[in-house]
Design an enzyme around this catalytic site. Structure first.
Site, PDB file in Angstrom:
ATOM      1  N   GLU A  21       0.769  -1.297  -0.165  1.00 57.88           N
ATOM      2  CA  GLU A  21       0.071  -0.073   0.034  1.00 57.88           C
ATOM      3  C   GLU A  21       0.626   1.091  -0.051  1.00 57.88           C
ATOM      4  O   GLU A  21       2.032   1.234   0.472  1.00 57.88           O
ATOM      5  CB  GLU A  21      -0.987   0.233   1.234  1.00 57.88           C
ATOM      6  CG  GLU A  21      -1.789  -1.394   1.276  1.00 57.88           C
ATOM      7  CD  GLU A  21      -2.936  -1.335   2.108  1.00 57.88           C
ATOM      8  OE1 GLU A  21      -3.463  -0.152   2.778  1.00 57.88           O
ATOM      9  OE2 GLU A  21      -3.458  -2.501   2.602  1.00 57.88           O
ATOM     10  N   CYS A  63       3.301   8.308   1.269  1.00 55.94           N
ATOM     11  CA  CYS A  63       3.765   7.391   2.336  1.00 55.94           C
ATOM     12  C   CYS A  63       3.976   6.003   1.777  1.00 55.94           C
ATOM     13  O   CYS A  63       3.035   5.569   1.152  1.00 55.94           O
ATOM     14  CB  CYS A  63       2.801   7.283   3.364  1.00 55.94           C
ATOM     15  SG  CYS A  63       2.976   6.134   4.957  1.00 55.94           S
ATOM     16  N   CYS A 123       5.617  -7.042   8.118  1.00 56.01           N
ATOM     17  CA  CYS A 123       6.989  -6.494   9.012  1.00 56.01           C
ATOM     18  C   CYS A 123       7.204  -7.653   9.903  1.00 56.01           C
ATOM     19  O   CYS A 123       6.242  -8.384  10.674  1.00 56.01           O
ATOM     20  CB  CYS A 123       6.492  -5.355   9.612  1.00 56.01           C
ATOM     21  SG  CYS A 123       7.817  -4.651  10.443  1.00 56.01           S
ATOM     22  N   CYS A 158       5.836  -4.704  16.520  1.00 54.43           N
ATOM     23  CA  CYS A 158       5.219  -3.605  17.495  1.00 54.43           C
ATOM     24  C   CYS A 158       3.917  -3.807  17.753  1.00 54.43           C
ATOM     25  O   CYS A 158       2.907  -4.115  16.931  1.00 54.43           O
ATOM     26  CB  CYS A 158       5.447  -2.300  16.935  1.00 54.43           C
ATOM     27  SG  CYS A 158       6.997  -2.073  16.462  1.00 54.43           S
ATOM     28  N   GLU A 160       9.796  -2.273   7.755  1.00 57.86           N
ATOM     29  CA  GLU A 160      11.120  -1.324   8.296  1.00 57.86           C
ATOM     30  C   GLU A 160      12.039  -1.385   7.403  1.00 57.86           C
ATOM     31  O   GLU A 160      12.703  -2.194   7.041  1.00 57.86           O
ATOM     32  CB  GLU A 160      11.358  -2.513   9.651  1.00 57.86           C
ATOM     33  CG  GLU A 160      12.791  -1.925  10.262  1.00 57.86           C
ATOM     34  CD  GLU A 160      12.582  -0.556  10.719  1.00 57.86           C
ATOM     35  OE1 GLU A 160      11.876  -0.167  11.425  1.00 57.86           O
ATOM     36  OE2 GLU A 160      13.643   0.126  10.253  1.00 57.86           O
ATOM     37  N   SER A 167      11.602   6.696   8.409  1.00 56.51           N
ATOM     38  CA  SER A 167      11.198   6.251   9.768  1.00 56.51           C
ATOM     39  C   SER A 167      11.465   4.724  10.273  1.00 56.51           C
ATOM     40  O   SER A 167      11.244   3.841   9.615  1.00 56.51           O
ATOM     41  CB  SER A 167       9.470   6.356   9.995  1.00 56.51           C
ATOM     42  OG  SER A 167       9.125   5.877  10.955  1.00 56.51           O
ATOM     43  N   SER A 224      10.618   5.474  15.821  1.00 58.41           N
ATOM     44  CA  SER A 224       9.467   5.415  16.591  1.00 58.41           C
ATOM     45  C   SER A 224       9.875   5.107  17.924  1.00 58.41           C
ATOM     46  O   SER A 224      10.110   3.926  18.237  1.00 58.41           O
ATOM     47  CB  SER A 224       8.897   3.861  15.807  1.00 58.41           C
ATOM     48  OG  SER A 224       8.481   4.455  14.598  1.00 58.41           O
ATOM     49  N   HIS A 281       7.763   5.808  21.148  1.00 54.73           N
ATOM     50  CA  HIS A 281       6.676   5.473  21.581  1.00 54.73           C
ATOM     51  C   HIS A 281       6.797   5.116  23.232  1.00 54.73           C
ATOM     52  O   HIS A 281       5.562   4.691  23.785  1.00 54.73           O
ATOM     53  CB  HIS A 281       6.126   3.965  21.035  1.00 54.73           C
ATOM     54  CG  HIS A 281       5.885   4.227  19.477  1.00 54.73           C
ATOM     55  ND1 HIS A 281       5.288   5.326  19.114  1.00 54.73           N
ATOM     56  CD2 HIS A 281       6.319   3.579  18.467  1.00 54.73           C
ATOM     57  CE1 HIS A 281       5.327   5.098  17.637  1.00 54.73           C
ATOM     58  NE2 HIS A 281       5.959   4.092  17.199  1.00 54.73           N
ATOM     59  N   CYS A 338      -1.857   5.885   9.624  1.00 56.34           N
ATOM     60  CA  CYS A 338      -0.871   5.167  10.315  1.00 56.34           C
ATOM     61  C   CYS A 338      -1.178   3.544  11.014  1.00 56.34           C
ATOM     62  O   CYS A 338      -1.986   3.717  11.816  1.00 56.34           O
ATOM     63  CB  CYS A 338      -0.146   5.921  11.393  1.00 56.34           C
ATOM     64  SG  CYS A 338       0.939   7.267  10.926  1.00 56.34           S
TER      65      CYS A 338
HETATM   66  N1  SAH Z   1       8.841   0.379  10.682  1.00 59.39           N
HETATM   67  C1  SAH Z   1       8.863   1.809  10.551  1.00 59.39           C
HETATM   68  C2  SAH Z   1       7.910   2.555   9.904  1.00 59.39           C
HETATM   69  C3  SAH Z   1       6.460   2.216  10.031  1.00 59.39           C
HETATM   70  S1  SAH Z   1       5.165   2.800  10.520  1.00 59.39           S
HETATM   71  C4  SAH Z   1       8.997   2.345  12.127  1.00 59.39           C
HETATM   72  O1  SAH Z   1       8.616   1.540  12.927  1.00 59.39           O
HETATM   73  O2  SAH Z   1       9.052   3.648  12.207  1.00 59.39           O
HETATM   74  C5  SAH Z   1       5.225   4.561  10.850  1.00 59.39           C
HETATM   75  C6  SAH Z   1       4.818   5.153  11.958  1.00 59.39           C
HETATM   76  O3  SAH Z   1       3.605   4.797  12.555  1.00 59.39           O
HETATM   77  C7  SAH Z   1       5.568   4.425  13.247  1.00 59.39           C
HETATM   78  O4  SAH Z   1       5.877   5.303  14.193  1.00 59.39           O
HETATM   79  C8  SAH Z   1       4.639   3.342  13.877  1.00 59.39           C
HETATM   80  O5  SAH Z   1       4.993   2.990  15.050  1.00 59.39           O
HETATM   81  C9  SAH Z   1       3.591   4.044  13.890  1.00 59.39           C
HETATM   82  N2  SAH Z   1       2.313   3.318  13.922  1.00 59.39           N
HETATM   83  C10 SAH Z   1       2.068   1.822  13.943  1.00 59.39           C
HETATM   84  N3  SAH Z   1       0.847   1.564  14.153  1.00 59.39           N
HETATM   85  C11 SAH Z   1      -0.069   2.766  14.526  1.00 59.39           C
HETATM   86  C12 SAH Z   1      -1.257   2.871  15.063  1.00 59.39           C
HETATM   87  N4  SAH Z   1      -2.127   1.771  14.914  1.00 59.39           N
HETATM   88  N5  SAH Z   1      -1.594   3.984  15.243  1.00 59.39           N
HETATM   89  C13 SAH Z   1      -1.024   4.975  15.061  1.00 59.39           C
HETATM   90  N6  SAH Z   1       0.573   4.885  14.883  1.00 59.39           N
HETATM   91  C14 SAH Z   1       0.953   3.757  14.330  1.00 59.39           C
END
Ligand code: SAH
Length: 379
Positions: free
Chosen positions: A111, A124, A131, A135, A179, A210, A232, A234, A352
């Site tokens: 996507e 994006c 992946c 997470c 990733e 990212s 990321s 978090h 996201c």
């Molecule tokens: N693998 C990379 C890029 C992926 S996603 C990374 O981890 O950075 C891009 C961002 O969206 C990341 O910060 C990820 O943690 C966040 N993300 C993933 N799932 C989400 C969700 N359900 N709601 C909000 N942000 C989310």
């Protein structure tokens, strides 16, 4: 690379079952095109012209490339291929966001999401099918990992969007599925094409990678690229991050933060964007805001708070808007730049962490079961 593959024989008459040895042109960056032309006895700039036709003008028909010699076009026709993405589904949203589900040659799908704003437009882009990082709050993680995308499949997303929209996006974020630092070479090459003056011409600051924090590859990236880095985060401490971003068990904060600092190389105008998904009663307390401020002390930073985008059986809820704002104000009072990301494309599941195409060959179908999330919530 191109120079090695130039020896490939023409495959036009080969039976369909044999491997296709034609050179996939979308996998090549500009030096690759130049080497291809030079290897065939043409001038390198002929290769550059071809690169420009393909990426800057979006032309994929060799006959339309009027300044290429007939001899070069004939050779290209027999020895190379251009695998353009095929759109399986296009979903426009009322807010202007468009999500494309693209078919790959092996039946996999990825996507790509286009997000227009007043003064800019962001694409994006995905780097992997699925992946492997797991997470806890991410829908892509639920699909498991299928495979890496090739450079051609990554830049193909940009090629497609640019054609569909009539112009390139002003910004590209490697924040789709996957990733990016786990698919290092293909991603770095694709990002070079995004920045190339003969292609999409994006300034290095307008391309953002990212990562969830694959520390050794942050150092490698610093050697070959100057794109913007988003991480990321978090969670403000290892105990919580170990649980919601499990790669933290391998590369904990005391390794991650110095790697990010090193990436900036002390250049005054650069900073790390920290993504922080706001999970109700998990990582959104005042105490955690304070811990985050302490953690980022001394690192030029921008914190981007992302309201959690819920999906079925995620086991998480998004923080209340007031909580997010209080959290943001705390960060701001300490001098941090802190923004809250606006959620876009919600009704087309383009937000996201919601990029969940019909991906095959999953690692583990988790059967929709709600996984227990046992996180110390007493903070
Ligand atoms: N693998 C990379 C890029 C992926 S996603 C990374 O981890 O950075 C891009 C961002 O969206 C990341 O910060 C990820 O943690 C966040 N993300 C993933 N799932 C989400 C969700 N359900 N709601 C909000 N942000 C989310």
């Amino acid at each position: 690379m191109a120079s090695a593959s130039v020896r490939a024989e023409p495959m036009q008459t080969a039976p369909r079952t044999s491997p296709d040895l034609r050179i996939p042109l979308l996998d090549l960056d500009r030096p690759g095109f130049e080497a291809l032309a030079a290897g065939w006895g043409f001038k390198p700039f002929h290769g550059r012209n071809l690169f420009r036709w393909l990426h800057k003008h979006g032309v994929s028909e060799l006959d339309a490339m009027s300044d290429l010699s007939k001899a070069l076009r004939e050779r290209l026709a027999t020895e190379t291929r251009i695998d353009l993405p095929r759109v399986a589904v296009e979903k426009p949203s009322a807010d202007g966001t468009i999500k494309w589900l693209l078919d790959l040659h092996d039946g996999q799908r990825v996507e790509t999401v286009y997000i227009p704003e007043e003064s800019r437009s962001t694409l994006c882009v995905s780097s992997q099918v699925g992946c492997a990082l797991d997470c806890r709050f991410c829908a892509t993680a639920r699909q498991g990992f299928s495979r890496n995308l090739s450079t051609g499949e990554i830049i193909g997303q940009v090629w497609h969007a640019t054609r569909a929209l009539g112009k390139p996006p002003t910004n590209i974020v490697m924040m789709g599925m996957g990733e990016p630092l786990a698919n290092f070479d293909a991603v770095v090459k694709a990002m070079a094409i995004m920045q190339d003056d003969f292609a999409y011409m994006l300034a290095k600051s307008r391309v953002t990678l990212s990562t969830s924090g694959i520390v050794p590859n942050i150092y490698r990236l610093a050697e070959v690229s100057e794109v913007s880095l988003a991480v990321s985060l978090h969670a403000p401490d290892n105990a919580l991050r170990d649980q919601i971003v499990p790669i933290n068990r391998k590369y904990p904060l005391e390794q991650l933060i110095p790697a990010c600092k090193a990436y900036l190389r002390g250049e005054p105008r650069r900073r790390i964007t920290w993504e922080y998904v706001m999970l109700k009663d998990v990582n959104d307390s005042d105490r955690q805001a304070k811990a985050l401020i302490r953690l980022l002390e001394g690192t030029p930073s921008k914190v981007n708070l992302i309201p959690f985008n819920p999906f079925p059986n995620s086991g998480f809820e998004t923080s209340d808007p007031e909580r997010i704002e209080t959290f943001r104000q705390r960060l701001k009072r300490s001098g941090l730049v802190a923004t809250t990301r606006k959620t876009r494309g919600e009704e087309i599941a383009a937000a996201c962490g919601q990029l969940v195409g019909q991906v095959q060959n999953r690692r583990l179908p988790r059967a929709g079961a709600q996984r227990p999330v046992s996180i110390g919530l007493s903070m």
